[in-house]
Motif scaffolding. Sequence first.
Motif, mmCIF file in Angstrom:
data_model
loop_
_atom_site.group_PDB
_atom_site.id
_atom_site.type_symbol
_atom_site.label_atom_id
_atom_site.label_comp_id
_atom_site.label_asym_id
_atom_site.label_seq_id
_atom_site.Cartn_x
_atom_site.Cartn_y
_atom_site.Cartn_z
ATOM 1 N N ILE B 53 0.688 -1.189 0.016
ATOM 2 C CA ILE B 53 0.066 -0.052 0.018
ATOM 3 C C ILE B 53 0.767 1.172 0.016
ATOM 4 O O ILE B 53 2.168 1.126 0.188
ATOM 5 C CB ILE B 53 -0.968 0.049 1.270
ATOM 6 C CG1 ILE B 53 -0.225 -0.067 2.704
ATOM 7 C CG2 ILE B 53 -1.963 -1.124 1.089
ATOM 8 C CD1 ILE B 53 -0.922 0.179 3.862
ATOM 9 N N GLY B 54 0.338 2.224 -0.262
ATOM 10 C CA GLY B 54 0.807 3.605 -0.220
ATOM 11 C C GLY B 54 0.257 4.608 -1.295
ATOM 12 O O GLY B 54 -0.766 4.258 -1.746
ATOM 13 N N PRO B 55 0.535 5.890 -0.768
ATOM 14 C CA PRO B 55 -0.226 7.169 -1.488
ATOM 15 C C PRO B 55 0.202 7.034 -3.061
ATOM 16 O O PRO B 55 1.058 6.179 -3.481
ATOM 17 C CB PRO B 55 0.119 8.301 -0.807
ATOM 18 C CG PRO B 55 1.732 7.838 -0.200
ATOM 19 C CD PRO B 55 1.605 6.501 0.034
ATOM 20 N N ASN B 56 -0.557 7.947 -3.850
ATOM 21 C CA ASN B 56 -0.312 7.769 -5.141
ATOM 22 C C ASN B 56 1.326 8.536 -5.397
ATOM 23 O O ASN B 56 1.477 9.405 -4.608
ATOM 24 C CB ASN B 56 -1.138 8.792 -5.712
ATOM 25 C CG ASN B 56 -2.810 8.100 -6.006
ATOM 26 O OD1 ASN B 56 -2.522 6.961 -6.292
ATOM 27 N ND2 ASN B 56 -3.875 8.772 -6.006
ATOM 28 N N GLY B 57 1.906 7.933 -6.299
ATOM 29 C CA GLY B 57 3.091 8.518 -6.543
ATOM 30 C C GLY B 57 4.341 7.873 -5.601
ATOM 31 O O GLY B 57 5.247 8.268 -5.586
ATOM 32 N N ALA B 58 3.899 6.766 -4.798
ATOM 33 C CA ALA B 58 4.748 6.188 -3.958
ATOM 34 C C ALA B 58 5.741 5.221 -4.466
ATOM 35 O O ALA B 58 6.786 4.954 -3.812
ATOM 36 C CB ALA B 58 3.903 5.571 -2.829
ATOM 37 N N GLY B 59 5.379 4.830 -5.531
ATOM 38 C CA GLY B 59 6.518 3.942 -6.440
ATOM 39 C C GLY B 59 5.927 2.392 -6.480
ATOM 40 O O GLY B 59 6.804 1.781 -7.030
ATOM 41 N N LYS B 60 4.398 2.511 -6.147
ATOM 42 C CA LYS B 60 4.170 0.992 -6.225
ATOM 43 C C LYS B 60 4.112 0.126 -7.362
ATOM 44 O O LYS B 60 4.606 -0.728 -7.594
ATOM 45 C CB LYS B 60 2.683 1.131 -5.507
ATOM 46 C CG LYS B 60 2.230 1.644 -4.182
ATOM 47 C CD LYS B 60 0.938 1.640 -3.753
ATOM 48 C CE LYS B 60 -0.075 2.121 -4.573
ATOM 49 N NZ LYS B 60 -0.241 3.727 -4.550
ATOM 50 N N SER B 61 3.636 1.066 -8.536
ATOM 51 C CA SER B 61 3.510 0.388 -9.868
ATOM 52 C C SER B 61 4.964 0.036 -10.245
ATOM 53 O O SER B 61 5.426 -0.647 -11.057
ATOM 54 C CB SER B 61 3.007 1.469 -10.870
ATOM 55 O OG SER B 61 1.663 1.732 -10.378
#
Lengths: 264, 284
Positions: B53-61
Amino acid sequence: MIEMTQFLVFALLGGIGLALISAPLGVFMVWQRQSYFGATLAHSALLGISLGLLLQTDLTITVIVVSMVIAWGIFTLSHSKQLSSDTLLGILAHSSLALGLVLISLQNSVQIDIMGYLFGDILSITKTDLWLIAFTGVLILLFYWRHWRDLLNITLNPQLAQVEGTAVKTVQLQYILLLAFMIALSMKIVGILLITSLLIIPPAAARRISDTPEKMLLISMLIGLLSVLGGLFASYHFDLPPGASIVLAATAFFAILQLKKAPM
Amino acid sequence: MKYAATDLDHFSESTLHTIPLIEAKHLNLSFGKQQVLENVSLNIHPKEIVTLIGPNGAGKSTLLKILLGLLTPDSGKVVRKRHLNVGFMPQKIQIDPTLPMTVERFLQLGLKIQKRGFFRREYSTTNLEKYVDELNIGYLLKQPIQQVSGGEMQRILLARALLREPDLLVLDEPVQGVDLQGQTELYQYLNQLRHREGYGILMVSHDLHIVMKHTDEVLCLNRHMCCSGHPHSVSQSKEFQDLFGEHTEAIAVYEHHHDEATCDHSHGHNHIHLDETGESKHND
Protein backbone atom coordinates in the motif's frame (compact mmCIF):
# COMPACT_ATOMS: atom_id res chain seq x y z
CA MET A 1 0.00 -5.14 -78.48
CA ILE A 2 2.11 -7.82 -76.81
CA GLU A 3 4.06 -5.18 -74.86
CA MET A 4 0.81 -3.60 -73.81
CA THR A 5 -0.55 -6.78 -72.31
CA GLN A 6 2.76 -7.49 -70.63
CA PHE A 7 2.91 -4.26 -68.66
CA LEU A 8 -0.72 -4.71 -67.69
CA VAL A 9 -0.08 -8.25 -66.50
CA PHE A 10 2.96 -7.07 -64.51
CA ALA A 11 0.93 -4.24 -62.99
CA LEU A 12 -1.81 -6.68 -62.05
CA LEU A 13 0.58 -9.22 -60.56
CA GLY A 14 2.55 -6.57 -58.69
CA GLY A 15 -0.57 -4.87 -57.41
CA ILE A 16 -2.12 -8.11 -56.23
CA GLY A 17 1.16 -9.13 -54.59
CA LEU A 18 1.38 -5.82 -52.73
CA ALA A 19 -2.25 -6.04 -51.64
CA LEU A 20 -1.60 -9.48 -50.20
CA ILE A 21 1.58 -8.57 -48.31
CA SER A 22 0.37 -5.23 -47.01
CA ALA A 23 -2.75 -6.67 -45.35
CA PRO A 24 -0.95 -8.62 -42.58
CA LEU A 25 1.26 -5.61 -41.80
CA GLY A 26 -1.67 -3.23 -42.08
CA VAL A 27 -4.04 -4.99 -39.68
CA PHE A 28 -1.54 -4.62 -36.84
CA MET A 29 -0.97 -0.97 -37.70
CA VAL A 30 -4.71 -0.45 -37.33
CA TRP A 31 -5.07 -2.54 -34.16
CA GLN A 32 -2.10 -0.84 -32.53
CA ARG A 33 -3.08 2.64 -33.74
CA GLN A 34 0.15 3.11 -35.58
CA SER A 35 -1.03 4.29 -38.95
CA TYR A 36 1.24 7.30 -38.63
CA PHE A 37 4.20 4.98 -38.39
CA GLY A 38 3.82 3.86 -41.97
CA ALA A 39 3.63 7.44 -43.16
CA THR A 40 6.81 8.29 -41.27
CA LEU A 41 8.66 5.42 -42.87
CA ALA A 42 7.37 6.40 -46.28
CA HIS A 43 8.56 9.98 -45.81
CA SER A 44 11.95 8.92 -44.64
CA ALA A 45 12.29 6.64 -47.65
CA LEU A 46 12.65 9.80 -49.72
CA LEU A 47 15.84 10.46 -47.80
CA GLY A 48 17.03 7.11 -49.08
CA ILE A 49 16.37 8.14 -52.66
CA SER A 50 18.35 11.34 -52.37
CA LEU A 51 21.21 9.55 -50.60
CA GLY A 52 21.21 6.96 -53.36
CA LEU A 53 21.43 9.69 -55.99
CA LEU A 54 24.16 11.47 -54.08
CA LEU A 55 26.28 8.37 -53.56
CA GLN A 56 25.32 6.93 -56.93
CA THR A 57 24.30 3.63 -55.38
CA ASP A 58 21.44 1.42 -56.43
CA LEU A 59 18.26 3.28 -55.54
CA THR A 60 16.13 0.33 -54.44
CA ILE A 61 18.80 -1.04 -52.13
CA THR A 62 19.68 2.37 -50.71
CA VAL A 63 16.06 3.16 -49.95
CA ILE A 64 15.59 -0.19 -48.24
CA VAL A 65 18.73 0.20 -46.13
CA VAL A 66 17.94 3.79 -45.11
CA SER A 67 14.33 2.94 -44.23
CA MET A 68 15.36 0.00 -42.11
CA VAL A 69 17.98 2.07 -40.27
CA ILE A 70 15.38 4.76 -39.58
CA ALA A 71 12.84 2.15 -38.46
CA TRP A 72 15.40 0.71 -36.09
CA GLY A 73 16.13 4.24 -34.84
CA ILE A 74 12.46 4.91 -34.14
CA PHE A 75 12.16 1.59 -32.34
CA THR A 76 15.17 2.20 -30.10
CA LEU A 77 14.28 5.81 -29.32
CA SER A 78 10.67 5.02 -28.51
CA HIS A 79 11.77 2.27 -26.14
CA SER A 80 14.38 4.30 -24.37
CA LYS A 81 12.78 7.46 -23.13
CA GLN A 82 10.54 10.39 -22.59
CA LEU A 83 9.32 11.70 -25.98
CA SER A 84 5.93 10.34 -26.89
CA SER A 85 6.20 8.21 -29.97
CA ASP A 86 3.73 10.45 -31.79
CA THR A 87 6.00 13.45 -31.37
CA LEU A 88 9.02 11.40 -32.24
CA LEU A 89 7.44 10.14 -35.46
CA GLY A 90 6.42 13.65 -36.42
CA ILE A 91 9.94 14.95 -35.95
CA LEU A 92 11.55 12.08 -37.84
CA ALA A 93 9.05 12.09 -40.69
CA HIS A 94 9.45 15.70 -41.54
CA SER A 95 13.12 16.18 -40.79
CA SER A 96 14.12 13.23 -42.93
CA LEU A 97 11.82 14.38 -45.70
CA ALA A 98 13.35 17.87 -45.51
CA LEU A 99 16.86 16.47 -45.45
CA GLY A 100 16.05 14.38 -48.50
CA LEU A 101 14.77 17.40 -50.42
CA VAL A 102 17.81 19.50 -49.47
CA LEU A 103 20.19 16.76 -50.54
CA ILE A 104 18.43 16.45 -53.88
CA SER A 105 18.54 20.18 -54.52
CA LEU A 106 22.29 20.21 -53.84
CA GLN A 107 22.88 17.98 -56.81
CA ASN A 108 22.55 20.44 -59.69
CA SER A 109 22.75 17.91 -62.44
CA VAL A 110 19.96 15.73 -61.14
CA GLN A 111 16.41 16.34 -62.16
CA ILE A 112 14.15 14.16 -60.12
CA ASP A 113 10.42 13.92 -60.14
CA ILE A 114 9.32 13.83 -56.53
CA MET A 115 5.74 13.42 -57.67
CA GLY A 116 6.80 10.13 -59.17
CA TYR A 117 7.69 8.86 -55.72
CA LEU A 118 4.54 10.19 -54.15
CA PHE A 119 2.25 8.52 -56.64
CA GLY A 120 4.57 6.01 -58.25
CA ASP A 121 3.85 4.24 -61.48
CA ILE A 122 2.40 0.82 -61.07
CA LEU A 123 2.46 0.41 -64.85
CA SER A 124 6.26 0.45 -64.87
CA ILE A 125 6.70 -2.61 -62.65
CA THR A 126 9.57 -4.80 -63.84
CA LYS A 127 10.28 -8.48 -63.49
CA THR A 128 12.85 -7.74 -60.75
CA ASP A 129 10.21 -5.84 -58.83
CA LEU A 130 7.91 -8.84 -59.03
CA TRP A 131 10.62 -11.10 -57.63
CA LEU A 132 11.28 -8.66 -54.80
CA ILE A 133 7.58 -8.58 -53.95
CA ALA A 134 7.45 -12.37 -53.96
CA PHE A 135 10.53 -12.53 -51.72
CA THR A 136 8.96 -10.09 -49.24
CA GLY A 137 5.81 -12.17 -49.32
CA VAL A 138 7.74 -15.27 -48.26
CA LEU A 139 9.45 -13.37 -45.43
CA ILE A 140 6.11 -12.09 -44.17
CA LEU A 141 4.52 -15.51 -44.41
CA LEU A 142 7.27 -17.09 -42.31
CA PHE A 143 7.17 -14.32 -39.73
CA TYR A 144 3.41 -14.46 -39.31
CA TRP A 145 3.27 -18.21 -39.24
CA ARG A 146 5.68 -18.19 -36.34
CA HIS A 147 4.56 -15.10 -34.43
CA TRP A 148 0.86 -14.52 -35.12
CA ARG A 149 -0.15 -15.33 -31.55
CA ASP A 150 2.74 -13.32 -30.10
CA LEU A 151 1.70 -10.33 -32.20
CA LEU A 152 -1.88 -10.61 -30.98
CA ASN A 153 -0.74 -10.78 -27.36
CA ILE A 154 1.55 -7.79 -27.81
CA THR A 155 -1.36 -5.89 -29.34
CA LEU A 156 -3.56 -6.73 -26.35
CA ASN A 157 -1.03 -5.59 -23.77
CA PRO A 158 2.76 -5.60 -24.21
CA GLN A 159 3.47 -5.80 -20.49
CA LEU A 160 1.17 -8.72 -19.91
CA ALA A 161 2.67 -10.43 -22.97
CA GLN A 162 6.17 -9.94 -21.63
CA VAL A 163 5.32 -11.30 -18.18
CA GLU A 164 3.73 -14.31 -19.90
CA GLY A 165 6.99 -15.00 -21.70
CA THR A 166 6.58 -13.44 -25.15
CA ALA A 167 9.82 -12.00 -26.55
CA VAL A 168 8.08 -8.65 -27.00
CA LYS A 169 10.99 -6.51 -28.14
CA THR A 170 12.36 -9.06 -30.60
CA VAL A 171 8.98 -9.62 -32.24
CA GLN A 172 8.24 -5.89 -32.37
CA LEU A 173 11.61 -5.14 -33.93
CA GLN A 174 11.17 -7.84 -36.55
CA TYR A 175 7.72 -6.50 -37.39
CA ILE A 176 8.99 -2.95 -37.75
CA LEU A 177 11.93 -4.00 -39.94
CA LEU A 178 9.61 -6.02 -42.16
CA LEU A 179 7.29 -3.04 -42.43
CA ALA A 180 10.17 -0.71 -43.33
CA PHE A 181 11.46 -3.17 -45.89
CA MET A 182 8.07 -3.54 -47.48
CA ILE A 183 7.35 0.20 -47.57
CA ALA A 184 10.75 1.03 -49.03
CA LEU A 185 10.43 -1.60 -51.68
CA SER A 186 6.93 -0.73 -52.75
CA MET A 187 7.42 3.01 -52.54
CA LYS A 188 9.78 2.91 -55.47
CA ILE A 189 7.35 0.70 -57.35
CA VAL A 190 3.95 2.18 -56.61
CA GLY A 191 4.58 5.35 -54.58
CA ILE A 192 3.95 6.51 -51.03
CA LEU A 193 0.27 7.28 -51.50
CA LEU A 194 -0.63 3.84 -52.78
CA ILE A 195 1.37 1.86 -50.27
CA THR A 196 0.21 3.69 -47.15
CA SER A 197 -3.35 3.39 -48.43
CA LEU A 198 -3.06 -0.33 -49.09
CA LEU A 199 -1.77 -0.77 -45.54
CA ILE A 200 -4.58 1.07 -43.80
CA ILE A 201 -7.76 1.20 -45.87
CA PRO A 202 -8.46 -2.52 -46.50
CA PRO A 203 -8.14 -3.48 -42.79
CA ALA A 204 -10.29 -0.50 -41.79
CA ALA A 205 -12.92 -1.61 -44.31
CA ALA A 206 -12.68 -5.26 -43.27
CA ARG A 207 -13.44 -4.53 -39.61
CA ARG A 208 -17.14 -4.22 -40.28
CA ILE A 209 -17.52 -7.76 -41.49
CA SER A 210 -14.98 -9.55 -39.27
CA ASP A 211 -15.52 -11.22 -35.94
CA THR A 212 -12.07 -12.74 -35.45
CA PRO A 213 -8.58 -11.35 -36.11
CA GLU A 214 -7.97 -14.07 -38.69
CA LYS A 215 -11.12 -13.24 -40.63
CA MET A 216 -10.18 -9.59 -40.59
CA LEU A 217 -6.80 -10.44 -42.10
CA LEU A 218 -8.30 -12.58 -44.88
CA ILE A 219 -11.00 -10.05 -45.71
CA SER A 220 -8.37 -7.27 -45.78
CA MET A 221 -6.40 -9.28 -48.30
CA LEU A 222 -9.50 -9.81 -50.39
CA ILE A 223 -10.50 -6.14 -50.31
CA GLY A 224 -6.95 -5.09 -51.22
CA LEU A 225 -6.96 -7.51 -54.11
CA LEU A 226 -10.35 -6.37 -55.42
CA SER A 227 -9.26 -2.72 -55.10
CA VAL A 228 -6.21 -3.39 -57.25
CA LEU A 229 -8.30 -5.19 -59.86
CA GLY A 230 -11.03 -2.55 -59.83
CA GLY A 231 -8.60 0.36 -59.84
CA LEU A 232 -6.56 -0.99 -62.74
CA PHE A 233 -9.69 -1.82 -64.68
CA ALA A 234 -11.04 1.70 -64.25
CA SER A 235 -7.67 3.16 -65.08
CA TYR A 236 -7.45 1.16 -68.30
CA HIS A 237 -10.98 1.91 -69.48
CA PHE A 238 -11.36 5.52 -68.48
CA ASP A 239 -7.71 6.53 -68.77
CA LEU A 240 -7.34 7.45 -65.08
CA PRO A 241 -4.10 7.46 -63.05
CA PRO A 242 -3.78 3.84 -61.87
CA GLY A 243 -2.36 4.36 -58.36
CA ALA A 244 -4.99 6.93 -57.44
CA SER A 245 -7.74 4.74 -58.93
CA ILE A 246 -6.69 1.83 -56.72
CA VAL A 247 -6.76 4.05 -53.61
CA LEU A 248 -10.22 5.30 -54.52
CA ALA A 249 -11.48 1.78 -55.14
CA ALA A 250 -10.30 0.78 -51.63
CA THR A 251 -11.93 3.89 -50.19
CA ALA A 252 -15.18 2.96 -51.94
CA PHE A 253 -15.09 -0.46 -50.24
CA PHE A 254 -14.51 1.26 -46.92
CA ALA A 255 -17.40 3.68 -47.45
CA ILE A 256 -19.85 0.98 -48.53
CA LEU A 257 -18.96 -1.26 -45.58
CA GLN A 258 -19.48 1.61 -43.14
CA LEU A 259 -23.18 1.26 -43.88
CA LYS A 260 -23.11 -2.15 -42.29
CA LYS A 261 -23.23 -2.48 -38.52
CA ALA A 262 -20.20 -4.12 -36.94
CA PRO A 263 -20.82 -7.77 -36.05
CA MET A 264 -19.31 -7.36 -32.60
CA MET B 1 12.35 4.11 8.41
CA LYS B 2 13.78 0.65 8.48
CA TYR B 3 12.32 -2.28 6.65
CA ALA B 4 11.69 -5.22 8.88
CA ALA B 5 12.86 -7.92 6.50
CA THR B 6 14.43 -9.78 9.36
CA ASP B 7 11.39 -9.40 11.51
CA LEU B 8 10.30 -12.93 10.83
CA ASP B 9 7.92 -13.35 13.73
CA HIS B 10 5.23 -11.73 11.61
CA PHE B 11 5.18 -14.67 9.26
CA SER B 12 3.30 -17.81 10.05
CA GLU B 13 5.41 -20.79 10.99
CA SER B 14 5.20 -22.49 7.63
CA THR B 15 6.72 -19.63 5.70
CA LEU B 16 9.72 -19.50 7.93
CA HIS B 17 11.25 -22.54 6.35
CA THR B 18 10.39 -22.06 2.69
CA ILE B 19 12.51 -20.40 0.08
CA PRO B 20 10.95 -17.14 -1.06
CA LEU B 21 9.33 -17.16 -4.50
CA ILE B 22 10.78 -13.79 -5.16
CA GLU B 23 13.13 -11.64 -3.21
CA ALA B 24 14.04 -8.04 -3.85
CA LYS B 25 17.15 -6.67 -2.23
CA HIS B 26 17.92 -3.00 -1.74
CA LEU B 27 16.29 -1.67 -4.89
CA ASN B 28 17.03 1.89 -5.95
CA LEU B 29 15.62 3.62 -8.97
CA SER B 30 15.55 7.21 -10.17
CA PHE B 31 13.83 8.78 -13.13
CA GLY B 32 16.09 11.70 -13.92
CA LYS B 33 16.67 13.54 -10.67
CA GLN B 34 13.59 12.11 -9.03
CA GLN B 35 14.31 9.17 -6.78
CA VAL B 36 11.36 6.81 -7.12
CA LEU B 37 12.52 3.90 -4.99
CA GLU B 38 15.00 4.09 -2.18
CA ASN B 39 16.55 0.96 -0.72
CA VAL B 40 13.44 -1.18 -1.02
CA SER B 41 13.57 -4.84 -0.05
CA LEU B 42 10.86 -7.46 0.19
CA ASN B 43 10.22 -11.15 -0.21
CA ILE B 44 7.18 -13.28 -0.90
CA HIS B 45 6.75 -16.92 0.11
CA PRO B 46 4.35 -19.58 -1.17
CA LYS B 47 0.86 -19.31 0.33
CA GLU B 48 1.61 -15.85 1.58
CA ILE B 49 -0.47 -12.78 0.78
CA VAL B 50 1.54 -9.59 0.72
CA THR B 51 -0.21 -6.29 0.20
CA LEU B 52 1.65 -3.25 -0.98
CA ILE B 53 0.00 0.00 0.00
CA GLY B 54 1.01 3.60 -0.31
CA PRO B 55 -0.22 6.97 -1.54
CA ASN B 56 -0.27 7.92 -5.21
CA GLY B 57 3.20 8.43 -6.59
CA ALA B 58 4.77 6.30 -3.88
CA GLY B 59 6.39 4.01 -6.45
CA LYS B 60 4.01 1.06 -6.08
CA SER B 61 3.64 0.45 -9.82
CA THR B 62 7.34 0.99 -10.39
CA LEU B 63 8.22 -1.58 -7.77
CA LEU B 64 5.78 -4.00 -9.35
CA LYS B 65 7.36 -3.50 -12.76
CA ILE B 66 10.80 -4.23 -11.37
CA LEU B 67 9.55 -7.42 -9.70
CA LEU B 68 7.92 -8.49 -12.97
CA GLY B 69 11.11 -7.85 -14.90
CA LEU B 70 9.63 -5.00 -16.94
CA LEU B 71 12.01 -2.42 -15.50
CA THR B 72 15.62 -2.65 -14.38
CA PRO B 73 16.57 -0.96 -11.11
CA ASP B 74 19.60 1.34 -10.90
CA SER B 75 20.96 -0.83 -8.12
CA GLY B 76 19.88 -3.75 -6.03
CA LYS B 77 18.64 -7.07 -7.33
CA VAL B 78 15.66 -9.33 -7.69
CA VAL B 79 16.11 -13.03 -7.02
CA ARG B 80 13.44 -15.34 -8.38
CA LYS B 81 12.95 -18.96 -7.53
CA ARG B 82 14.08 -21.14 -10.43
CA HIS B 83 11.44 -21.45 -13.15
CA LEU B 84 9.17 -19.08 -11.29
CA ASN B 85 5.86 -18.89 -13.11
CA VAL B 86 4.19 -15.52 -12.62
CA GLY B 87 0.53 -14.78 -13.23
CA PHE B 88 -0.01 -11.07 -13.72
CA MET B 89 -3.24 -9.15 -13.54
CA PRO B 90 -2.69 -5.65 -14.89
CA GLN B 91 -4.65 -2.74 -13.48
CA LYS B 92 -6.46 -2.11 -16.71
CA ILE B 93 -5.99 -2.94 -20.31
CA GLN B 94 -7.14 -0.97 -23.28
CA ILE B 95 -7.96 -2.82 -26.42
CA ASP B 96 -8.64 -0.92 -29.60
CA PRO B 97 -12.20 -1.49 -30.85
CA THR B 98 -10.85 -2.29 -34.31
CA LEU B 99 -9.52 -5.61 -32.98
CA PRO B 100 -12.28 -8.22 -33.24
CA MET B 101 -11.78 -10.33 -30.14
CA THR B 102 -14.14 -12.28 -27.93
CA VAL B 103 -13.55 -12.86 -24.24
CA GLU B 104 -13.05 -16.54 -25.02
CA ARG B 105 -10.30 -15.82 -27.52
CA PHE B 106 -8.68 -13.42 -25.10
CA LEU B 107 -8.49 -16.17 -22.49
CA GLN B 108 -7.22 -18.74 -24.99
CA LEU B 109 -4.41 -16.40 -25.95
CA GLY B 110 -3.21 -16.54 -22.35
CA LEU B 111 -2.88 -20.32 -22.22
CA LYS B 112 0.48 -21.63 -21.19
CA ILE B 113 2.69 -23.11 -23.88
CA GLN B 114 3.37 -26.76 -23.20
CA LYS B 115 5.55 -27.66 -26.13
CA ARG B 116 7.34 -25.13 -28.23
CA GLY B 117 8.42 -25.97 -31.75
CA PHE B 118 9.69 -23.52 -34.32
CA PHE B 119 6.28 -23.04 -35.91
CA ARG B 120 3.93 -25.11 -33.77
CA ARG B 121 3.14 -24.83 -30.12
CA GLU B 122 0.88 -26.88 -27.91
CA TYR B 123 -1.17 -25.39 -25.15
CA SER B 124 -2.64 -26.80 -22.00
CA THR B 125 -6.37 -26.14 -22.06
CA THR B 126 -7.47 -28.03 -18.95
CA ASN B 127 -7.70 -24.98 -16.71
CA LEU B 128 -9.81 -22.83 -18.94
CA GLU B 129 -13.19 -24.31 -18.05
CA LYS B 130 -12.35 -24.56 -14.38
CA TYR B 131 -11.55 -20.90 -13.90
CA VAL B 132 -14.27 -19.67 -16.25
CA ASP B 133 -16.64 -21.55 -13.99
CA GLU B 134 -15.15 -20.44 -10.67
CA LEU B 135 -15.06 -16.79 -11.67
CA ASN B 136 -18.51 -16.99 -13.22
CA ILE B 137 -17.58 -15.52 -16.58
CA GLY B 138 -19.10 -18.22 -18.78
CA TYR B 139 -21.88 -15.90 -19.92
CA LEU B 140 -19.26 -13.45 -21.24
CA LEU B 141 -17.29 -15.81 -23.44
CA LYS B 142 -18.86 -14.84 -26.76
CA GLN B 143 -18.91 -11.12 -26.04
CA PRO B 144 -16.41 -8.65 -27.50
CA ILE B 145 -13.77 -7.97 -24.87
CA GLN B 146 -14.14 -4.22 -25.43
CA GLN B 147 -17.73 -4.27 -24.21
CA VAL B 148 -17.50 -5.88 -20.78
CA SER B 149 -17.88 -3.83 -17.59
CA GLY B 150 -15.05 -2.92 -15.23
CA GLY B 151 -15.87 -5.64 -12.73
CA GLU B 152 -16.25 -8.26 -15.47
CA MET B 153 -12.91 -7.24 -16.93
CA GLN B 154 -11.22 -7.74 -13.56
CA ARG B 155 -12.55 -11.29 -13.40
CA ILE B 156 -11.46 -11.98 -16.97
CA LEU B 157 -7.98 -10.67 -16.28
CA LEU B 158 -7.79 -12.73 -13.09
CA ALA B 159 -8.91 -15.83 -14.99
CA ARG B 160 -6.20 -15.25 -17.58
CA ALA B 161 -3.58 -14.95 -14.85
CA LEU B 162 -4.83 -18.13 -13.13
CA LEU B 163 -4.90 -20.20 -16.33
CA ARG B 164 -1.16 -20.35 -16.20
CA GLU B 165 -1.13 -22.01 -12.77
CA PRO B 166 1.29 -19.45 -11.45
CA ASP B 167 3.54 -19.87 -8.43
CA LEU B 168 3.21 -16.19 -7.80
CA LEU B 169 0.13 -14.14 -8.55
CA VAL B 170 0.73 -10.42 -8.98
CA LEU B 171 -2.33 -8.16 -8.90
CA ASP B 172 -2.15 -4.46 -9.66
CA GLU B 173 -5.04 -2.67 -7.95
CA PRO B 174 -7.35 -5.67 -8.44
CA VAL B 175 -10.46 -4.06 -6.97
CA GLN B 176 -10.31 -0.64 -8.50
CA GLY B 177 -13.77 0.30 -9.70
CA VAL B 178 -15.34 -2.81 -8.15
CA ASP B 179 -18.14 -2.41 -5.62
CA LEU B 180 -17.80 -3.53 -2.02
CA GLN B 181 -19.65 -6.77 -2.63
CA GLY B 182 -17.40 -7.61 -5.54
CA GLN B 183 -14.29 -6.72 -3.55
CA THR B 184 -15.26 -9.02 -0.72
CA GLU B 185 -15.96 -11.88 -3.08
CA LEU B 186 -12.67 -11.37 -4.85
CA TYR B 187 -10.66 -11.33 -1.64
CA GLN B 188 -12.52 -14.35 -0.40
CA TYR B 189 -11.68 -16.17 -3.61
CA LEU B 190 -8.02 -15.18 -3.47
CA ASN B 191 -7.82 -16.45 0.07
CA GLN B 192 -9.25 -19.80 -0.99
CA LEU B 193 -6.82 -19.97 -3.88
CA ARG B 194 -3.70 -19.50 -1.85
CA HIS B 195 -4.67 -22.33 0.45
CA ARG B 196 -5.92 -24.63 -2.30
CA GLU B 197 -3.22 -23.99 -4.90
CA GLY B 198 -0.45 -22.71 -2.70
CA TYR B 199 0.07 -19.51 -4.64
CA GLY B 200 2.02 -16.63 -3.24
CA ILE B 201 0.06 -13.45 -3.83
CA LEU B 202 1.34 -9.92 -4.15
CA MET B 203 -1.20 -7.19 -4.54
CA VAL B 204 -1.04 -3.48 -4.83
CA SER B 205 -3.75 -1.44 -3.29
CA HIS B 206 -4.53 1.92 -1.94
CA ASP B 207 -7.59 0.60 -0.20
CA LEU B 208 -6.72 0.50 3.45
CA HIS B 209 -9.12 -1.76 5.28
CA ILE B 210 -10.69 -4.59 3.34
CA VAL B 211 -7.45 -5.65 1.75
CA MET B 212 -5.83 -6.33 4.99
CA LYS B 213 -8.20 -8.92 6.35
CA HIS B 214 -6.34 -11.82 4.81
CA THR B 215 -2.98 -10.27 4.40
CA ASP B 216 -0.03 -11.83 6.12
CA GLU B 217 2.16 -8.88 5.58
CA VAL B 218 1.49 -5.30 4.67
CA LEU B 219 4.22 -3.28 3.08
CA CYS B 220 3.72 0.42 3.28
CA LEU B 221 5.64 2.17 0.55
CA ASN B 222 6.36 5.82 0.19
CA ARG B 223 9.47 5.71 -2.03
CA HIS B 224 11.10 3.78 0.80
CA MET B 225 9.46 1.05 2.86
CA CYS B 226 8.17 3.14 5.69
CA CYS B 227 6.68 0.29 7.63
CA SER B 228 5.90 -3.34 7.21
CA GLY B 229 4.65 -6.32 9.11
CA HIS B 230 1.38 -7.90 10.10
CA PRO B 231 -1.58 -5.62 9.38
CA HIS B 232 -2.25 -5.09 13.04
CA SER B 233 1.21 -3.89 13.91
CA VAL B 234 1.45 -1.75 10.79
CA SER B 235 -1.75 0.08 11.54
CA GLN B 236 -0.45 0.98 14.98
CA SER B 237 2.91 2.16 13.81
CA LYS B 238 3.62 5.84 13.87
CA GLU B 239 4.94 5.87 10.29
CA PHE B 240 1.72 4.44 8.98
CA GLN B 241 -0.40 6.96 10.83
CA ASP B 242 1.79 9.80 9.63
CA LEU B 243 1.37 8.62 6.08
CA PHE B 244 -2.35 8.01 6.07
CA GLY B 245 -3.51 10.33 8.78
CA GLU B 246 -6.58 10.21 10.95
CA HIS B 247 -8.78 7.88 8.94
CA THR B 248 -6.52 4.98 9.82
CA GLU B 249 -9.03 4.07 12.48
CA ALA B 250 -10.79 2.15 9.74
CA ILE B 251 -7.87 -0.23 9.75
CA ALA B 252 -9.11 -1.76 12.96
CA VAL B 253 -11.67 -3.82 11.05
CA TYR B 254 -9.16 -6.06 9.40
CA GLU B 255 -8.22 -7.67 12.66
CA HIS B 256 -8.91 -11.35 12.66
CA HIS B 257 -10.01 -11.92 16.24
CA HIS B 258 -8.51 -15.32 16.33
CA ASP B 259 -5.54 -16.73 18.13
CA GLU B 260 -2.64 -17.21 15.79
CA ALA B 261 -1.09 -19.88 17.95
CA THR B 262 -3.97 -22.25 17.34
CA CYS B 263 -5.18 -20.96 14.05
CA ASP B 264 -2.44 -20.34 11.50
CA HIS B 265 -4.53 -18.70 8.82
CA SER B 266 -5.70 -21.99 7.44
CA HIS B 267 -9.38 -21.52 8.11
CA GLY B 268 -11.69 -21.43 5.15
CA HIS B 269 -13.34 -18.53 3.44
CA ASN B 270 -16.00 -17.98 6.07
CA HIS B 271 -14.10 -15.35 7.96
CA ILE B 272 -14.57 -12.72 5.34
CA HIS B 273 -17.03 -10.30 6.68
CA LEU B 274 -18.32 -7.04 5.43
CA ASP B 275 -17.78 -4.27 7.83
CA GLU B 276 -20.86 -2.09 8.22
CA THR B 277 -18.85 1.07 8.59
CA GLY B 278 -16.59 0.09 5.76
CA GLU B 279 -18.12 2.20 3.07
CA SER B 280 -18.13 5.46 4.96
CA LYS B 281 -14.54 5.10 5.98
CA HIS B 282 -13.39 3.81 2.64
CA ASN B 283 -10.59 5.96 1.43
CA ASP B 284 -8.59 6.19 -1.76
